[in-house]
Design an enzyme around this catalytic site. Structure first.
Site, mmCIF file in Angstrom:
data_model
loop_
_atom_site.group_PDB
_atom_site.id
_atom_site.type_symbol
_atom_site.label_atom_id
_atom_site.label_comp_id
_atom_site.label_asym_id
_atom_site.label_seq_id
_atom_site.Cartn_x
_atom_site.Cartn_y
_atom_site.Cartn_z
ATOM 1 N N LYS A 246 2.825 1.856 2.202
ATOM 2 C CA LYS A 246 2.160 0.631 2.652
ATOM 3 C C LYS A 246 1.220 0.897 3.827
ATOM 4 O O LYS A 246 0.247 0.169 4.021
ATOM 5 C CB LYS A 246 3.208 -0.423 3.044
ATOM 6 N N ARG B 5 -17.829 0.112 4.437
ATOM 7 C CA ARG B 5 -18.856 -0.173 3.434
ATOM 8 C C ARG B 5 -19.495 -1.536 3.668
ATOM 9 O O ARG B 5 -20.296 -1.991 2.856
ATOM 10 C CB ARG B 5 -18.247 -0.097 2.037
ATOM 11 N N LYS C 299 -18.170 -4.550 3.531
ATOM 12 C CA LYS C 299 -17.750 -5.552 2.555
ATOM 13 C C LYS C 299 -16.829 -6.560 3.251
ATOM 14 O O LYS C 299 -15.731 -6.849 2.784
ATOM 15 C CB LYS C 299 -17.010 -4.886 1.387
ATOM 16 N N GLN D 71 -14.889 -9.401 1.667
ATOM 17 C CA GLN D 71 -13.761 -9.080 0.808
ATOM 18 C C GLN D 71 -12.447 -8.990 1.587
ATOM 19 O O GLN D 71 -11.376 -8.838 1.002
ATOM 20 C CB GLN D 71 -14.030 -7.758 0.077
ATOM 21 N N HIS E 172 -5.630 -10.892 1.928
ATOM 22 C CA HIS E 172 -5.680 -9.427 1.966
ATOM 23 C C HIS E 172 -5.014 -8.884 3.231
ATOM 24 O O HIS E 172 -4.129 -8.026 3.162
ATOM 25 C CB HIS E 172 -7.137 -8.980 1.897
ATOM 26 N N HIS F 18 -1.134 -9.842 3.500
ATOM 27 C CA HIS F 18 -0.292 -9.076 2.579
ATOM 28 C C HIS F 18 -0.125 -7.631 3.047
ATOM 29 O O HIS F 18 0.973 -7.078 3.012
ATOM 30 C CB HIS F 18 -0.905 -9.102 1.182
ATOM 31 N N TYR G 98 -7.400 0.744 -11.901
ATOM 32 C CA TYR G 98 -8.579 -0.126 -12.036
ATOM 33 C C TYR G 98 -9.583 0.143 -10.919
ATOM 34 O O TYR G 98 -10.780 0.281 -11.156
ATOM 35 C CB TYR G 98 -8.152 -1.592 -12.018
ATOM 36 N N GLN H 25 -0.426 -9.654 -11.205
ATOM 37 C CA GLN H 25 0.208 -9.864 -9.901
ATOM 38 C C GLN H 25 1.134 -11.068 -9.924
ATOM 39 O O GLN H 25 2.247 -11.029 -9.386
ATOM 40 C CB GLN H 25 -0.880 -10.036 -8.840
#
Length: 314
Positions: free
Chosen positions: A123, A136, A138, A141, A146, A149, A187, A211
């Site tokens: 983790k 990057r 982003k 995102q 996110h 978690h 993925y 999920q």
């Protein structure tokens, strides 16, 4: 007042030390809760404040090769974790019902200890997901889901594998989570490889469904405890917490599913003024685990600001 507060903290610290499973105490990051708490607080600070500001006036890094290597390495790591969980009990001695914790020093019990720690340590490796997003540029995102978690999982697992001997029916969610991560990182690895692999990613819309299935399986399995005539699981409190965990995250991801796929909402792209900083990113499709991947279509631009899980009409 201050002296009393310090005294209570020391008492609690000594209590934790006394309750910690001696079989796992000497593993890295297991000596006390201070180390892991500092790491996770630093992660949150970097994700939502320091990282975006560090990259605000810099060009985004490509990181294509590191991301491919990282994602495929995580596939192998999680596959190994699944294998070890199965051989430690789930495919050998466990009934998948009222499985108690083996507190002995047997080879199988120690094997369960090792794989539980490895799952916990993985983790921290997964925090690199966010680092890649930051480098990057982003930032849109990096949602609340996110960050929450990624920080909540290792924090709760530290307490779970120190104050409770590892194993038994309460560890089922770790096995399921590792299986899901094999699929997810496979993925992500294909997605990071570039547009020519997009044709192999037709199943990306099912990632959130996978999920959600995880949390349903965890909740159903742990719910058996409440209907058994007798189950002498050593620490019932963890049964209740795992059930709450499964239901809580099912609701979080269900809300995302509704917002993203039923109501047709997406995380917004920044407006054209953001082109001034020269950073570009692609439209995103949000997938499981609070992580989001590009779909390789028409580019949009970000200005380095963070959108903590806000879902708006585009």
């Amino acid at each position: 007042m201050l002296r009393e507060g310090v005294s209570n903290i020391l008492k609690f610290y000594n209590y934790v030390q006394a309750r910690t499973d001696a079989r796992i105490r000497d593993y890295p990051l297991m000596h006390n809760p201070i180390e892991m708490s500092i790491i996770l607080v630093a992660y949150i600070f970097f994700s939502v404040y320091a990282g975006p500001r560090l990259m605000a006036n810099r060009k985004p890094f490509s990181l294509k090769i590191p991301m491919i290597v990282y994602n495929l390495s995580m596939v192998l790591l999680n596959a190994y974790i699944v294998l070890e969980f199965m051989l430690s009990g789930w495919a050998t001695t466990y009934t998948w019902r009222c499985d108690l914790i083996d507190t002995s020093m047997s080879p199988q019990a120690l094997r369960m200890i090792r794989v539980a720690w490895l799952f916990y340590f993985s983790k921290y490796i997964e925090l690199l997901d966010t680092a890649f997003f930051v480098l990057r540029k982003k930032q849109n995102q990096i949602t609340f889901l996110h960050v929450f978690h990624h920080s909540f999982m290792p924090w709760t697992w530290w307490w779970g594998i120190t104050l409770t001997p590892v194993g038994g029916m309460a560890a089922f969610h770790a096995l399921v989570n590792a299986v899901v991560h094999v699929i997810m990182y496979f993925y992500y690895g294909l997605s990071a490889a570039g547009p020519r692999f997009q044709k192999y990613l037709w199943w990306k819309k099912y990632m959130t469904a996978i999920q959600l299935t995880q949390f349903i399986l965890v909740s159903i399995h742990i719910s058996q405890y409440y209907f058994m005539e007798k189950c002498d699981f050593q620490v019932p409190m963890w049964i209740h917490l795992v059930w709450i965990y499964g239901v809580f995250f099912f609701l979080l991801f269900s809300n995302f599913w509704v917002q993203a796929y039923i109501k047709g909402k997406r995380l917004p792209a920044a407006n054209d003024k953001s082109k001034l900083n020269g950073s570009t990113s692609e439209p995103i499709t949000v997938v499981a685990n609070g992580k989001h991947k590009e779909n390789g279509n028409v580019p949009h631009y970000t200005n380095g600001k963070i959108f903590m899980g806000k879902v708006k009409e585009i």
